[in-house]
Design an enzyme around this catalytic site. Structure first.
Site, short mmCIF file in Angstrom:
data_model
loop_
_atom_site.label_atom_id
_atom_site.label_comp_id
_atom_site.label_asym_id
_atom_site.label_seq_id
_atom_site.Cartn_x
_atom_site.Cartn_y
_atom_site.Cartn_z
CE1 TYR A 148 8.36 -33.10 14.67
CE2 TYR A 148 9.61 -31.05 14.78
CZ TYR A 148 9.56 -32.41 14.58
OH TYR A 148 10.72 -33.10 14.31
CG ASP A 243 8.02 -26.71 21.99
OD1 ASP A 243 8.96 -25.89 21.87
OD2 ASP A 243 7.92 -27.73 21.29
CE LYS A 271 12.61 -23.56 15.47
NZ LYS A 271 13.36 -24.28 14.44
#
Length: 433
Positions: A148, A243, A271
């Site tokens: 994702y 990613d 994050k």
């Protein structure tokens, strides 16, 4: 033991939220769709714990989906945010903190010679593939099923995370012509990647991959997988994009790329680099990043990019991590937790397997190994849901989906892990009956 049960305040808030927001939440997995029931609403949090609107406290292994390496309301981050807010919450102009954070990130991840701050991981990945397409003059991208990369149109093809949780392999609203430009291969399947390049090698701009899969549950790359992606991309003139929104500074000081010794052309982050505030970044080789406006023609902009609160929080978190160097300790605690869950399940004749790296990990209720998303989907989702609620009632909050990794922070002491494993054993004894 006092059980954590749904009460009127959370129920009332959720009922009201559902009239105001789709599904009553601001992000799908929070709705407990894969585990059933209704979410609790948080009033405040500190350290390794969340407290809901009725005053019930749980040990938290979601940790804002991996952003909070120091735990909730870490004093260093609170001080950085309040100090920054006192000087102004947004400038619409450059600030010193973004230069300092950029310098720190490029020092810790040498593959990033230059970067651009954005406001989310989705924005970072979208911008990275735009840059890859511009740099190569090609239109296709290759991703992996169950990986994702945010909710951009190009990525919602065999995506994991919330898409898997909802049972939606693709999303309505994504044009077929755009979806056709996204090739997918099973994670850890080098042969499938090679086949795509044999067929479309002159059209593939980049390979984008979660170097450690955290959005189909926790899945580690096999030893040859990431090096093979590097070799294939180089041989065909494509770019390799890691990613690391989830893994960056969480699995190791230098991220997954340092752990596995593979250098991507571009990296996306989020994050941890925001200390719990909205943030993202993409970066890589200088010759690529100098194509981004205003240095070059690839346009990307953002009103709140480089926000001084997020930059200050990110700096505070990374500096605290560098001072403490907690990654080996965190990995030991994460492994203790995951191994404890797997062992306790097997003692009740329940199939289970799992793994950990740095401060993230996870398990599946199925026999191993789990090498890819297709394997993860063979887990016992019903058992996961019953176990999740059995733990939550006893005060432990795991991610509310079998397709999400769990996260440990500096605030998760050995005592917290031991208390959690006691809950796990009691919960498994309940669901195994």
């Amino acid at each position: 033991m006092t059980l954590f049960t749904q009460t009127d305040r959370s129920s009332a808030l959720f009922a009201r939220a559902r009239t105001l927001m789709p599904g009553g939440v601001s992000s799908p997995v929070r709705a407990f769709g894969k585990v059933g029931g209704a979410p609790f609403f948080v009033a405040h949090a500190r350290g390794a714990h969340l407290t809901d609107v009725d005053g019930r406290t749980v040990s938290d292994y979601v940790m804002s989906w991996g952003a909070l390496m120091l735990g909730h309301a870490a004093p260093e981050i609170v001080a950085a945010i309040t100090g920054a807010a006192a000087r102004g919450t947004s400038y619409g102009a450059p600030c010193e903190a973004e230069v300092e954070l950029a310098a720190l990130i490029t020092r810790l991840m040498p593959s990033i010679e230059m970067l651009r701050f954005v406001n989310s991981g989705t924005e970072a990945t979208l911008s990275a593939i735009r840059l890859a397409r511009a740099a190569t003059g090609r239109d296709m991208i290759l991703k992996f099923s169950g990986n994702y990369h945010g909710h951009g149109d190009s990525f919602l093809v065999q995506a994991g995370s919330g898409v898997a949780t909802l049972g939606l392999p693709d999303s309505p609203g994504v044009p077929a012509c755009l979806a056709a430009l996204t090739l997918t291969a099973p994670y850890n399947d080098v042969a499938a990647v090679s086949a795509h390049f044999d067929a479309h090698g002159d059209r593939i701009a980049c390979i984008i991959v979660e170097p450690v899969c955290g959005n189909a549950g926790f899945i580690l790359p096999e030893p040859a997988f990431l090096p093979a992606l590097r070799e294939i991309a180089t041989r065909h003139g494509a770019l390799l994009v890691f990613d690391e929104v989830m893994t960056g500074f969480r699995v190791a000081r230098g991220g997954a790329q340092a752990t596995f010794g593979v250098t991507p052309d571009l990296t996306t982050l989020g994050k941890v680099i925001g200390g719990g505030l909205p943030v993202g970044a993409y970066g890589g080789r200088r010759d690529l990043m100098e194509r981004v406006a205003p240095a070059g023609p690839v346009y990307q902009a953002g009103t709140l990019s480089g926000n001084p609160l997020a930059m200050g929080a990110g700096l505070a978190q990374l500096r605290a991590l560098l001072e403490a160097e907690p990654w080996k300790t965190l990995e030991a605690r994460t492994r203790t937790l995951v191994d404890g869950i797997v062992t306790a399940a097997q003692e009740h004749d329940l199939p289970a397997c799992g793994g950990a790296l740095g401060a993230m990990g996870g398990w599946f209720f199925r026999t191993g190994p789990v090498r890819r998303y297709e394997d993860a989907r063979g887990g016992d989702d019903d058992l996961f849901g019953r176990f999740f609620h059995a733990c939550l009632r006893r005060g432990v909050y795991f991610p509310p989906s079998p397709y999400e990794a769990l996260f440990v922070s500096v605030a998760h002491t050995d005592d917290v892990i031991d208390e959690t494993l006691a809950v796990v054993r009691a919960a498994l004894a309940e669901v195994a009956r």
